[in-house]
Design a protein around this motif. Structure first.
Motif, short mmCIF file in Angstrom:
data_model
loop_
_atom_site.label_atom_id
_atom_site.label_comp_id
_atom_site.label_asym_id
_atom_site.label_seq_id
_atom_site.Cartn_x
_atom_site.Cartn_y
_atom_site.Cartn_z
N GLY A 194 0.87 -1.27 -0.03
CA GLY A 194 0.01 0.17 -0.06
C GLY A 194 0.96 1.26 -0.01
O GLY A 194 2.12 1.19 0.28
N ALA A 195 0.24 2.49 -0.43
CA ALA A 195 1.15 3.67 -0.38
C ALA A 195 1.26 3.97 1.13
O ALA A 195 0.56 3.93 1.86
CB ALA A 195 0.09 4.88 -1.00
N ALA A 196 2.47 4.77 1.24
CA ALA A 196 3.29 5.13 2.37
C ALA A 196 2.13 5.99 3.28
O ALA A 196 1.87 5.93 4.37
CB ALA A 196 4.23 6.02 2.23
N GLU A 197 1.35 6.82 2.34
CA GLU A 197 0.27 8.00 2.91
C GLU A 197 -0.85 6.82 3.54
O GLU A 197 -1.53 7.45 4.48
CB GLU A 197 -0.11 8.79 2.07
CG GLU A 197 -1.01 9.76 2.46
CD GLU A 197 -1.56 10.73 1.38
OE1 GLU A 197 -2.41 11.67 1.54
OE2 GLU A 197 -1.16 10.74 0.24
N GLU A 198 -1.21 5.95 2.95
CA GLU A 198 -2.36 4.98 3.58
C GLU A 198 -2.04 4.36 4.69
O GLU A 198 -3.26 3.96 5.52
CB GLU A 198 -2.61 4.14 2.31
CG GLU A 198 -3.01 4.87 1.11
CD GLU A 198 -3.15 3.71 -0.03
OE1 GLU A 198 -4.25 3.83 -0.95
OE2 GLU A 198 -2.45 2.75 -0.20
N ALA A 199 -0.75 4.26 5.21
CA ALA A 199 -0.59 3.41 6.21
C ALA A 199 -0.83 4.08 7.76
O ALA A 199 -0.14 5.04 7.81
CB ALA A 199 0.90 2.85 6.28
N SER A 200 -1.54 3.74 8.68
CA SER A 200 -1.86 4.35 9.69
C SER A 200 -0.60 3.99 10.69
O SER A 200 0.18 3.03 10.44
CB SER A 200 -2.95 3.54 10.49
OG SER A 200 -2.88 2.38 10.81
N PRO A 201 -0.53 4.82 11.70
CA PRO A 201 0.61 4.36 12.68
C PRO A 201 0.50 3.14 13.35
O PRO A 201 1.35 2.40 13.68
CB PRO A 201 0.73 5.78 13.81
CG PRO A 201 -0.02 6.77 13.07
CD PRO A 201 -1.13 6.14 12.06
N ASP A 202 -0.87 2.51 13.57
CA ASP A 202 -1.00 1.39 14.15
C ASP A 202 -0.37 0.35 13.19
O ASP A 202 -0.05 -0.78 13.60
CB ASP A 202 -2.52 1.16 14.45
CG ASP A 202 -2.68 1.88 15.73
OD1 ASP A 202 -1.57 2.32 16.69
OD2 ASP A 202 -4.11 2.12 16.26
N GLU A 203 -0.87 0.43 11.85
CA GLU A 203 -0.59 -0.39 10.94
C GLU A 203 1.11 -0.71 10.67
O GLU A 203 1.61 -1.73 10.77
CB GLU A 203 -1.33 -0.16 9.69
CG GLU A 203 -2.67 -0.49 9.41
CD GLU A 203 -3.36 0.17 8.14
OE1 GLU A 203 -4.37 -0.32 7.90
OE2 GLU A 203 -2.96 1.13 7.74
N VAL A 204 1.74 0.45 10.63
CA VAL A 204 3.08 0.73 10.61
C VAL A 204 3.77 -0.11 12.05
O VAL A 204 4.79 -0.84 11.68
CB VAL A 204 3.76 1.85 10.36
CG1 VAL A 204 5.25 1.92 10.68
CG2 VAL A 204 3.28 2.65 9.16
N ARG A 205 3.42 0.16 12.97
CA ARG A 205 3.81 -0.38 14.38
C ARG A 205 3.56 -1.90 14.24
O ARG A 205 4.56 -2.62 14.53
CB ARG A 205 3.06 0.11 15.32
CG ARG A 205 3.52 -0.25 16.76
CD ARG A 205 2.61 0.87 18.05
NE ARG A 205 2.95 2.19 17.75
CZ ARG A 205 1.86 2.84 17.57
NH1 ARG A 205 0.67 2.39 17.11
NH2 ARG A 205 2.04 4.22 17.26
N ASP A 206 2.69 -2.42 13.83
CA ASP A 206 2.54 -4.02 13.55
C ASP A 206 3.41 -4.47 12.91
O ASP A 206 3.93 -5.60 13.27
CB ASP A 206 0.91 -4.05 12.89
CG ASP A 206 -0.19 -3.95 14.13
OD1 ASP A 206 0.11 -3.74 15.28
OD2 ASP A 206 -1.10 -3.89 13.57
N VAL A 207 3.70 -4.04 11.71
CA VAL A 207 4.84 -4.45 10.67
C VAL A 207 6.13 -4.39 11.56
O VAL A 207 6.99 -5.26 11.62
CB VAL A 207 4.98 -3.74 9.56
CG1 VAL A 207 6.28 -4.17 8.73
CG2 VAL A 207 3.50 -3.92 8.65
#
Length: 278
Positions: free
Chosen positions: A95-108
């Protein structure tokens, strides 16, 4: 009070492989067992892992401090040492960087980066006390190059690259090495298991779909997990190890291109590869 003794003292080196139930991790566990290691493979649900000759499966959630401590303590109690840690467990994200929420990034990052750090910190005291050990972190060529519409995943692998190289300098004088294995696309469940943005933006719909097509095409011509497993075994056993082990011809070519192609030309090649306007 006397110190509890390990229940067994294997003559062969002991290797722990995270994410070992499928894909690269399973191939690495099999290859290390064939190379003479006692192998402990980990999985979130080890009871569901298919039996593998030469490997014992145990539960592990790399995103949990308590689970990591329990796993390492159990291996040390049973086998007395850990000679090789292969940090393979990981998750993808498209997904696009702008689409990723902080929680989604944190999970990865909790799996791909902090999981590596948790496991490394857990095994280092015993490795340092013995004056020997290898930490082999499975990175990716996407830790070396940009990945449009996979920015979160690429960022996590760039972080693993920087962490591992820095760690290696810190622990080398204690007889421990931290090394990188860098696969290209590999025939695993990566595509199916990668997360998608929970709140996609219409502005990126067309390019996101193209990016998914690029990944699908790459997976159809991807390397087998055994290619990566061979690189992991080399990293674990080489008498004079090097920091980076590209896994397979495609990964080797990518590493060379990143190193030697001028920036403008490399930028154009990335855009062309990802079907973006040049």
């Amino acid at each position: 009070m006397s110190t509890p003794q390990p229940t067994s003292q294997p003559a062969q080196p002991v290797a722990v492989v995270t994410g070992a139930s499928t894909g690269i991790g399973r191939a690495a566990a099999a290859a290390l067992a064939d190379a003479g290691h006692t192998v402990i493979g980990t999985s979130r649900r080890s009871s569901q892992a298919r039996p593998l000759a030469g490997a014992t499966f145990l539960d592990l959630e790399v995103a949990s401090d308590e689970s990591v401590r329990a796993l390492v303590d159990a291996v040390l109690d049973r086998f007395g040492r850990i000679d090789v840690l292969v940090n393979n467990a990981g998750v993808g994200a498209i997904g696009a960087a702008e689409e990723a929420s902080p929680d989604e990034v944190r999970d990865v990052f909790d799996v791909n980066v902090f999981g590596v750090m948790r496991m490394s910190n857990a095994v280092l005291p015993s490795m340092r006390s013995r004056g020997a050990g290898r930490i082999v972190n499975v990175s990716s060529v996407l830790g070396l190059v940009p990945a449009p519409f996979m920015a979160t995943y690429a960022a996590s692998k760039h972080a693993v690259e920087g962490y591992t190289e820095s760690l290696d300098h810190e622990v080398r004088e204690h007889g421990v090495r931290a090394l990188l294995v860098e696969p290209a696309y590999t025939r695993t469940q990566f595509e199916q298991s990668s997360s998608a943005p929970a709140a996609p933006l219409a502005a990126y719909d067309a390019r996101r779909a193209t990016a998914a097509d690029v990944v699908s095409a790459a997976m159809r011509r991807a390397d087998e997990p055994t290619v990566v497993a061979q690189a992991i075994v080399r990293a674990a056993t080489d008498t004079a190890p090097r920091l980076r082990y590209p896994a397979g011809p495609s990964a080797s070519r990518t590493a060379l291109l990143r190193r030697f192609v001028p920036a403008a030309g490399f930028d154009r090649s990335i855009r062309k590869l990802n079907r973006l306007p040049v």
